[in-house]
Design an enzyme around this catalytic site. Sequence first.
Site, PDB file in Angstrom:
ATOM      1  N   HIS A  34       0.820  -1.208   0.000  1.00 45.40           N
ATOM      2  CA  HIS A  34       0.000   0.000   0.000  1.00 45.40           C
ATOM      3  C   HIS A  34       0.856   1.261   0.000  1.00 45.40           C
ATOM      4  CE1 HIS A  34      -3.596   2.384   0.790  1.00 45.40           C
ATOM      5  NE2 HIS A  34      -2.943   2.996   1.762  1.00 45.40           N
ATOM      6  N   HIS A  82     -10.006   3.608  -1.000  1.00 44.44           N
ATOM      7  CA  HIS A  82     -10.313   3.149   0.354  1.00 44.44           C
ATOM      8  C   HIS A  82     -11.165   1.895   0.222  1.00 44.44           C
ATOM      9  CE1 HIS A  82      -9.996   5.171   4.519  1.00 44.44           C
ATOM     10  NE2 HIS A  82      -8.804   5.079   3.971  1.00 44.44           N
ATOM     11  N   ASP A 104      -4.901  15.622   1.526  1.00 44.22           N
ATOM     12  CA  ASP A 104      -3.810  15.634   0.545  1.00 44.22           C
ATOM     13  C   ASP A 104      -3.808  16.949  -0.229  1.00 44.22           C
ATOM     14  OD1 ASP A 104      -2.867  13.116   1.172  1.00 44.22           O
ATOM     15  OD2 ASP A 104      -3.963  12.096  -0.419  1.00 44.22           O
ATOM     16  N   GLN A 228     -10.539   3.555  10.054  1.00 46.70           N
ATOM     17  CA  GLN A 228     -10.562   4.821  10.766  1.00 46.70           C
ATOM     18  C   GLN A 228     -11.999   5.317  10.918  1.00 46.70           C
ATOM     19  OE1 GLN A 228      -9.215   4.221   7.727  1.00 46.70           O
ATOM     20  NE2 GLN A 228      -7.116   4.963   7.594  1.00 46.70           N
ATOM     21  N   GLU A 300      -4.100   5.618  12.677  1.00 43.87           N
ATOM     22  CA  GLU A 300      -4.485   6.410  11.506  1.00 43.87           C
ATOM     23  C   GLU A 300      -5.721   7.259  11.812  1.00 43.87           C
ATOM     24  OE1 GLU A 300      -4.609   3.964   7.992  1.00 43.87           O
ATOM     25  OE2 GLU A 300      -2.600   3.155   8.363  1.00 43.87           O
ATOM     26  N   SER A 301      -5.766   7.767  13.051  1.00 38.70           N
ATOM     27  CA  SER A 301      -6.834   8.695  13.417  1.00 38.70           C
ATOM     28  C   SER A 301      -6.879   9.827  12.396  1.00 38.70           C
ATOM     29  CB  SER A 301      -6.584   9.268  14.815  1.00 38.70           C
ATOM     30  OG  SER A 301      -6.479   8.238  15.772  1.00 38.70           O
ATOM     31  N   GLN A 302      -8.076  10.265  12.097  1.00 43.50           N
ATOM     32  CA  GLN A 302      -8.268  11.192  10.984  1.00 43.50           C
ATOM     33  C   GLN A 302      -8.148  12.655  11.411  1.00 43.50           C
ATOM     34  OE1 GLN A 302      -9.217   9.873   7.470  1.00 43.50           O
ATOM     35  NE2 GLN A 302      -7.818   8.657   8.704  1.00 43.50           N
ATOM     36  N   ASN A 513      -2.504   6.502  -7.480  1.00 44.12           N
ATOM     37  CA  ASN A 513      -2.541   5.578  -6.352  1.00 44.12           C
ATOM     38  C   ASN A 513      -2.595   4.174  -6.921  1.00 44.12           C
ATOM     39  OD1 ASN A 513      -4.954   4.055  -4.482  1.00 44.12           O
ATOM     40  ND2 ASN A 513      -3.190   4.856  -3.395  1.00 44.12           N
ATOM     41  N   SER A 515      -3.680   0.209  -5.734  1.00 48.26           N
ATOM     42  CA  SER A 515      -4.321  -0.637  -4.733  1.00 48.26           C
ATOM     43  C   SER A 515      -4.338  -2.068  -5.245  1.00 48.26           C
ATOM     44  CB  SER A 515      -5.752  -0.156  -4.455  1.00 48.26           C
ATOM     45  OG  SER A 515      -6.400  -1.018  -3.553  1.00 48.26           O
TER      46      SER A 515
END
Length: 704
Positions: A34, A82, A104, A228, A300-302, A513, A515
């Site tokens: 990832h 995601h 981002d 998350q 990975e808290s937002q 990206n 995935s």
Amino acid sequence: MSLRDSDRAIVERELGREPTGAEAALFENLWSEHCAYRSSRPLLTAFDSGGEQVVVGPGDDAAVVALPGKEDVYITLGIESHNHPSYVDPFDGAATGVGGIVRDTLSMGAYPIALTDSLYFGPFENEHSRYLLEGVVEGISHYGNCIGVPTVGGSVCFHPDYEGNPLVNVACVGLLSPERLVTAEAQSPGNELVLVGNATGRDGLGGASFASEDLSEDAETEDRPAVQVGDPYAEKLLIECNEALIDEGLVLAARDLGAAGLGGASSELVAKGDLGARIELDRVHQREPDMNALEILLAESQERMCYEVAPENVERVRELAERFDLGCSVIGEVTDGNYVCTFEGETVVDVPAEFLADGAPMNDLDSVEPAEAEVDRPDVAPAEAFESVVRSPNTASKRWVYRQYDHEVGNRTSVRPGDDAALVAIREAGKGLAISAGADPNWTSAAPYEGARAVAFENATNLAAKGARPLAAVDCLNGGNPEKPDVYGGFRGIVDGLADMCRTLSVPVVGGNVSLYNDSVSGPIPPTPTLAMVGVSDTYDAPPASVAGEGTLLVVGASGDALGGSEFLAQFGGSDRFPTLPEEPTAVVDALADVAGQESTLAVHDVSHGGLAVTLAEMVGRDGGVDAAVDSVGDCFEETPGRAVVETTAPEHVRERFDDVAPVAEVGEATGDGTLTLDVVGETLTYGYEEIQELRDVLTRELE
């Protein structure tokens, strides 16, 4: 999942010792597929990413592109997936995907102005697929609507091979001026690292490694802690705080906290500057008691951002964070040494930042090219074929989806969802920005290379249908388990196909990206190359997709005379070769953009998914009808991209512009009666506007 033995050996050789537990976990996540693109990076060199308009290309949180003729106005482009989180928890998985791509955008100094979402699910008739669809759409709409960023476009596809692993690909466009540009490259030792945003909790632990594994049968319960939880209201505050920080010139470099959390963001930021850091994890503001070093590093808290700030500006950053009711921690400083983290006075991480961020070895994998399809076309009556294809969930109206999104907030949206492409007003430059996003798994399942070329060509055609010329693109390359040679062969095909067509169209692919490991007990997903492409128009206006009822209907563009990858074959079985694409696609796109801008052009609509039959059905309105004829059932349903139906009062102008570019065929006339009359080889099909809507509203009918 844990650090594999071969990677551990490399780490031990570099460090000269065994890694600590925190170091091993950091390497496991940052060297995961990832984060490190271990199976895909060797293929990504196929893309051309440069051009005079490209300011920042691949490798940062988002790309930055200058608008033609307006060097003082930049846009950002970014796209993320995601996928696994959206299977485990559709609402939060999709919502946090939106939050991540928006941050981002913020990290480049830009203000987010538009979102697109490209969604892929298993068969619509399957109850679990509908559950995932409803949850994902609710998550996207909740988060996007709350933060005030319009969702203006995208796509929704259904295919049996997404049954065990849906895809959620979200793109964002931002706006900035050159003096506001910030990158993720740390500038100088002695500067402070400041964490701004929500407090750190235990949610999302191990998200990067979770995204690099096949989904297990019990993923919905076992992997829930890796998903998350988003807070869009905090994100809205973060958006406005980021604006204030940029306005005052307080940010030297920035990185949003996404995959691998603080450890990922901070190490990548300093590695880009060939620097190091010293971070005291105890300083991180936390919302849960007794968090250990590993949890603080990898959570990975937002709604969190990491900023590089000059020491004399730290207090002002604190003041602005407090103004927007956000947490703020000065967690450490940039150094010229290793990446070092301490916790309760003990050093838990001490490694070279560049080795951690970029040292993962690439995978050398075998690939097998898919076999070419045989020709086996089913014989179906025109009326049965028309109704089956037009009411298919793949080609039916997606109104149920996009009406849940606020697509007009910000007062920029000129062409709304439901058309070939969205069009947003960039008043700062006096330009219209057209946005198209999506892919077709039927195409890339049938022929990965040619199907991906078709995806790029179709997105460019969508822009041209609204009078815009392509400027740049970002991609989200989704595949199954790359360790399977046939899966990797299909993935290699979509990379090469997308790259080749974008190069042919002179569209730089400025970021993206990857995935992989989208595989489950149901099997691998189709190779899926989602492309988000933007184009520029000199006006905020565009011809509609619905007929006015006053002109001649022309089909511009060459037919591929093949049904491979079509919704027709998906409905009725059989096989066929994939359509042949035009030799000069750029000339087709340019000609269509010019025709869309002619005063005599009343409507333009791209011909693609579902073929000409679906296009004509979509062009019928309450007061505008279509009277058309085609020579064969195949002409109705083949899906060669690069074609469009044009309603015009001056057909000679269209023919003149397409002379020596592509064929132009008169297919009928627009009428004022709100009826579709379609003659297919002597059989006349007639449907009123309400009948067409009844066919096309299958999503609304089944989900409400």
